[in-house]
Design a protein around this motif. Structure first.
Motif, PDB file in Angstrom:
ATOM      1  N   LEU A  71       0.835  -1.281   0.008  1.00 48.02           N
ATOM      2  CA  LEU A  71       0.104  -0.019   0.037  1.00 48.02           C
ATOM      3  C   LEU A  71       0.877   1.215   0.063  1.00 48.02           C
ATOM      4  O   LEU A  71       0.637   2.102  -0.835  1.00 48.02           O
ATOM      5  CB  LEU A  71      -0.944   0.116   1.429  1.00 48.02           C
ATOM      6  N   THR A  72       1.839   1.229   0.717  1.00 46.62           N
ATOM      7  CA  THR A  72       2.920   2.462   0.880  1.00 46.62           C
ATOM      8  C   THR A  72       3.528   2.802  -0.511  1.00 46.62           C
ATOM      9  O   THR A  72       3.572   3.779  -0.919  1.00 46.62           O
ATOM     10  CB  THR A  72       3.937   2.112   2.119  1.00 46.62           C
ATOM     11  N   LEU A  73       3.860   1.446  -1.069  1.00 45.40           N
ATOM     12  CA  LEU A  73       4.747   1.938  -2.552  1.00 45.40           C
ATOM     13  C   LEU A  73       3.702   2.340  -3.342  1.00 45.40           C
ATOM     14  O   LEU A  73       4.155   3.332  -4.014  1.00 45.40           O
ATOM     15  CB  LEU A  73       5.340   0.615  -2.580  1.00 45.40           C
ATOM     16  N   THR A  74       2.748   1.762  -3.549  1.00 46.43           N
ATOM     17  CA  THR A  74       1.683   2.076  -4.572  1.00 46.43           C
ATOM     18  C   THR A  74       1.196   3.433  -4.180  1.00 46.43           C
ATOM     19  O   THR A  74       1.066   4.188  -5.275  1.00 46.43           O
ATOM     20  CB  THR A  74       0.574   0.982  -4.593  1.00 46.43           C
ATOM     21  N   GLY A  75       0.726   3.755  -3.051  1.00 48.89           N
ATOM     22  CA  GLY A  75       0.311   4.884  -2.768  1.00 48.89           C
ATOM     23  C   GLY A  75       1.384   6.045  -2.914  1.00 48.89           C
ATOM     24  O   GLY A  75       1.097   7.058  -3.491  1.00 48.89           O
ATOM     25  N   SER A  76       2.647   5.889  -2.700  1.00 54.14           N
ATOM     26  CA  SER A  76       3.585   6.918  -3.022  1.00 54.14           C
ATOM     27  C   SER A  76       3.870   7.062  -4.423  1.00 54.14           C
ATOM     28  O   SER A  76       4.244   8.316  -4.870  1.00 54.14           O
ATOM     29  CB  SER A  76       4.961   6.357  -2.394  1.00 54.14           C
ATOM     30  N   MET A  77       3.643   6.208  -5.388  1.00 53.04           N
ATOM     31  CA  MET A  77       3.802   6.207  -6.956  1.00 53.04           C
ATOM     32  C   MET A  77       2.553   7.292  -7.050  1.00 53.04           C
ATOM     33  O   MET A  77       2.890   8.155  -7.984  1.00 53.04           O
ATOM     34  CB  MET A  77       3.677   4.943  -7.352  1.00 53.04           C
ATOM     35  N   HIS A  78       1.342   7.099  -6.511  1.00 56.08           N
ATOM     36  CA  HIS A  78       0.143   8.187  -6.786  1.00 56.08           C
ATOM     37  C   HIS A  78       0.455   9.449  -6.152  1.00 56.08           C
ATOM     38  O   HIS A  78       0.289  10.548  -7.099  1.00 56.08           O
ATOM     39  CB  HIS A  78      -1.033   7.413  -6.368  1.00 56.08           C
ATOM     40  N   LEU A  79       1.203   9.374  -5.424  1.00 60.54           N
ATOM     41  CA  LEU A  79       1.461  10.915  -4.885  1.00 60.54           C
ATOM     42  C   LEU A  79       2.596  11.523  -5.683  1.00 60.54           C
ATOM     43  O   LEU A  79       2.553  12.898  -5.908  1.00 60.54           O
ATOM     44  CB  LEU A  79       2.242  10.754  -3.268  1.00 60.54           C
ATOM     45  N   ARG A  80       3.661  10.906  -6.004  1.00 60.31           N
ATOM     46  CA  ARG A  80       4.578  11.515  -6.996  1.00 60.31           C
ATOM     47  C   ARG A  80       3.618  11.844  -8.362  1.00 60.31           C
ATOM     48  O   ARG A  80       4.329  12.559  -9.080  1.00 60.31           O
ATOM     49  CB  ARG A  80       5.846  10.223  -7.250  1.00 60.31           C
ATOM     50  N   ALA A  81       2.974  10.872  -8.759  1.00 59.28           N
ATOM     51  CA  ALA A  81       2.250  11.471 -10.094  1.00 59.28           C
ATOM     52  C   ALA A  81       1.303  12.511  -9.691  1.00 59.28           C
ATOM     53  O   ALA A  81       1.172  13.329 -10.699  1.00 59.28           O
ATOM     54  CB  ALA A  81       1.409  10.092 -10.242  1.00 59.28           C
ATOM     55  N   ILE A  82       0.814  12.727  -8.592  1.00 53.36           N
ATOM     56  CA  ILE A  82       0.229  14.138  -8.374  1.00 53.36           C
ATOM     57  C   ILE A  82       1.317  15.247  -8.687  1.00 53.36           C
ATOM     58  O   ILE A  82       0.699  16.138  -9.304  1.00 53.36           O
ATOM     59  CB  ILE A  82      -0.340  13.980  -6.839  1.00 53.36           C
ATOM     60  N   THR A  83       2.489  14.994  -7.948  1.00 50.93           N
ATOM     61  CA  THR A  83       3.504  16.220  -8.115  1.00 50.93           C
ATOM     62  C   THR A  83       3.606  16.443  -9.763  1.00 50.93           C
ATOM     63  O   THR A  83       3.554  17.553 -10.071  1.00 50.93           O
ATOM     64  CB  THR A  83       4.710  15.730  -7.413  1.00 50.93           C
ATOM     65  N   LEU A  84       3.802  15.581 -10.483  1.00 49.33           N
ATOM     66  CA  LEU A  84       4.144  15.468 -11.675  1.00 49.33           C
ATOM     67  C   LEU A  84       2.940  16.105 -12.687  1.00 49.33           C
ATOM     68  O   LEU A  84       3.391  16.908 -13.523  1.00 49.33           O
ATOM     69  CB  LEU A  84       4.624  14.356 -12.586  1.00 49.33           C
ATOM     70  N   ALA A  85       1.751  15.442 -12.316  1.00 51.26           N
ATOM     71  CA  ALA A  85       0.684  15.843 -12.976  1.00 51.26           C
ATOM     72  C   ALA A  85       0.377  17.274 -13.099  1.00 51.26           C
ATOM     73  O   ALA A  85      -0.007  18.302 -13.723  1.00 51.26           O
ATOM     74  CB  ALA A  85      -0.496  15.113 -12.647  1.00 51.26           C
ATOM     75  N   SER A  86       0.467  17.803 -11.612  1.00 50.46           N
ATOM     76  CA  SER A  86       0.192  19.163 -11.282  1.00 50.46           C
ATOM     77  C   SER A  86       1.320  20.327 -11.907  1.00 50.46           C
ATOM     78  O   SER A  86       0.897  21.107 -12.228  1.00 50.46           O
ATOM     79  CB  SER A  86       0.214  19.431  -9.550  1.00 50.46           C
ATOM     80  N   ARG A  87       2.495  19.796 -12.085  1.00 47.18           N
ATOM     81  CA  ARG A  87       3.355  20.597 -12.595  1.00 47.18           C
ATOM     82  C   ARG A  87       3.237  20.772 -14.068  1.00 47.18           C
ATOM     83  O   ARG A  87       3.672  21.701 -14.608  1.00 47.18           O
ATOM     84  CB  ARG A  87       4.866  20.125 -12.150  1.00 47.18           C
TER      85      ARG A  87
END
Length: 312
Positions: free
Chosen positions: A153-169
Motif C-alpha cells: 500500500l505504501t509503495l503504490t500510494g507513494s507512486m500516486h503521490l509522485r504522479a500528483i506532483t508531476l501532473a500538477s506541474r
C-alpha cells in the motif's frame, strides 16, 4: 566509492556483520528522514564501501539482504545529493540504486528504485515520461505482488503521490484528481498514522500535504491556503515531509499576496527541518521574491534571508 560500485572489493575493506550494517542503514535512513544532511554525509561513504564489499561476495539469503541494504544506502545517497543541488550526481545514483534493487530480488525494492528514478524526469520538467514510468511501475508491482500488505500500500500510494506532483506541474488538473482519489482510497486502507515502508511515507497526512502542493502548482491559491493554513503535520510525520508542507504553504501565501503569512510559513519550515529549508531551491526563490516586495526594512525577513546566505 560510487564509481567502483560493480568492481570486486579490495582486501583492505573489513566489513561488519550484516546485523550491524542493518542497524547502521536504519540510522542513516533516520538521518535522511530528519533532514540531517551534514551528519548523513559523514556516515554514508564508509557505509557504502562496506555494503559494496559485502553484497557481491555473499550468497543465498545473505546476498539478497546485503543488496537490499545497499539499495537503502543508495537511496539515502540519492536524497543527499539531490537536496544539496547535485542533480547530475543524483541521476547517476538512480542507476546504481536500480542495479542493487534488482539483485535484492525484491519487487518492492525495485518499485522504490523506479519511484526514485522519476526524480530526474521531474527535475528536468519531463513530466510525461515520468508519469509513464510510474504507470509501468505500478502495473509491475500489481503483477508481482498479489497481496495488499502495508508495504505494498505504501509503495503504490507513494507512486500516486509522485504522479500528483508531476501532473500538477504539467498543469493536468484531471490527472491530479484521478491520482489524488486513488491516493485517498489507499490512505483509507492504511488508516491511523502514516506508514514508512522502504523509506517512503504514505497515509492520510502525506496525501494531504501533496494535495496542498498540487493546488499551488495548479495556481489554485484559495484551495491551497484553505487546505494548508489550519493543518499542522503531526509529530509522527518525518520532519522533511512536514517541512515541505510549510514550504508549499509559503508559496501559496506569496501567490495570495500575504507577505507576513509567507514569512511565518518559511519560519515554520526552518524550525521543522532546518537543513532541508536552508538548501531548498523553492525556499530561496520564495525568499528572494519576498525580499524584493518589501520596500521597508523587515528585521525578521532580513535575518531569515541572511540565514539562507541571501542578501536582503
Amino acid at each position: 566509492m560510487l564509481r567502483s560500485y560493480d568492481l570486486p572489493p579490495g582486501d583492505e575493506v573489513e566489513a561488519r556483520p550484516l546485523t550491524t550494517l542493518r542497524a547502521e542503514v536504519n540510522a542513516v535512513a533516520e538521518l535522511r528522514r530528519g533532514g540531517h544532511y551534514a551528519r548523513l554525509g559523514e556516515r554514508l561513504p564508509d557505509l557504502l564501501i562496506e555494503l559494496t564489499a559485502v553484497a557481491p561476495t555473499a550468497s543465498g539469503d545473505d546476498r539478497r539482504t546485503a543488496f537490499g541494504l545497499l539499495t537503502s544506502g543508495y537511496y539515502a545517497a540519492h536524497g543527499l545529493a539531490y537536496r544539496l543541488g547535485y542533480g547530475d550526481l543524483a541521476e547517476g545514483i538512480e542507476h546504481k540504486l536500480a542495479w542493487a534493487a534488482e539483485r535484492a530480488e525484491d519487487p518492492l525494492a525495485v518499485g522504490l528504485a523506479e519511484w526514485t528514478r522519476v526524480n530526474s524526469f521531474q527535475a528536468a520538467g519531463d513530466y510525461d515520461h515520468g508519469l509513464q514510468i510510474l504507470d509501468h511501475a505500478r502495473a509491475d508491482l500489481a503483477r508481482q505482488v498479489t497481496d495488499t500488505s502495508p508495504a505494498m500500500l505504501t509503495l503504490t500510494g507513494s507512486m500516486h503521490l509522485r504522479a500528483i506532483t508531476l501532473a500538477s506541474r504539467s498543469g493536468d488538473a484531471a490527472a491530479v484528481r484521478d491520482h489524488l482519489d486513488a491516493a485517498h482510497r489507499l490512505a483509507d486502507q492504511v488508516g491511523g498514522d502514516d506508514r514508512i515502508d522502504y523509506h517512503l511515507t504514505f497515509g492520510k497526512v502525506n496525501t494531504h500535504i501533496h494535495a496542498v502542493a498540487a493546488h499551488v502548482e495548479l495556481g489554485e491559491v484559495d484551495q491551497a491556503v484553505t487546505l494548508g493554513e489550519n493543518f499542522a503535520p503531526p509529530a509522527s510525520v518525518p520532519p522533511t515531509r512536514a517541512g515541505h508542507h510549510y514550504i508549499d504553504l509559503a508559496r501559496a501565501h506569496l501567490m495570495a499576496g500575504d507577505r507576513p503569512a509567507t514569512l511565518r510559513a518559511l519560519q515554520h519550515a526552518r524550525h521543522t527541518a532546518p537543513e532541508q529549508t536552508r538548501y531548498h531551491p523553492m525556499v530561496r526563490e520564495t525568499t528572494r521574491v519576498l525580499v524584493s516586495l518589501h520596500r521597508r526594512s523587515n528585521r525578521d525577513l532580513t535575518q531569515f534571508a541572511s540565514w539562507l546566505g541571501l542578501t536582503a
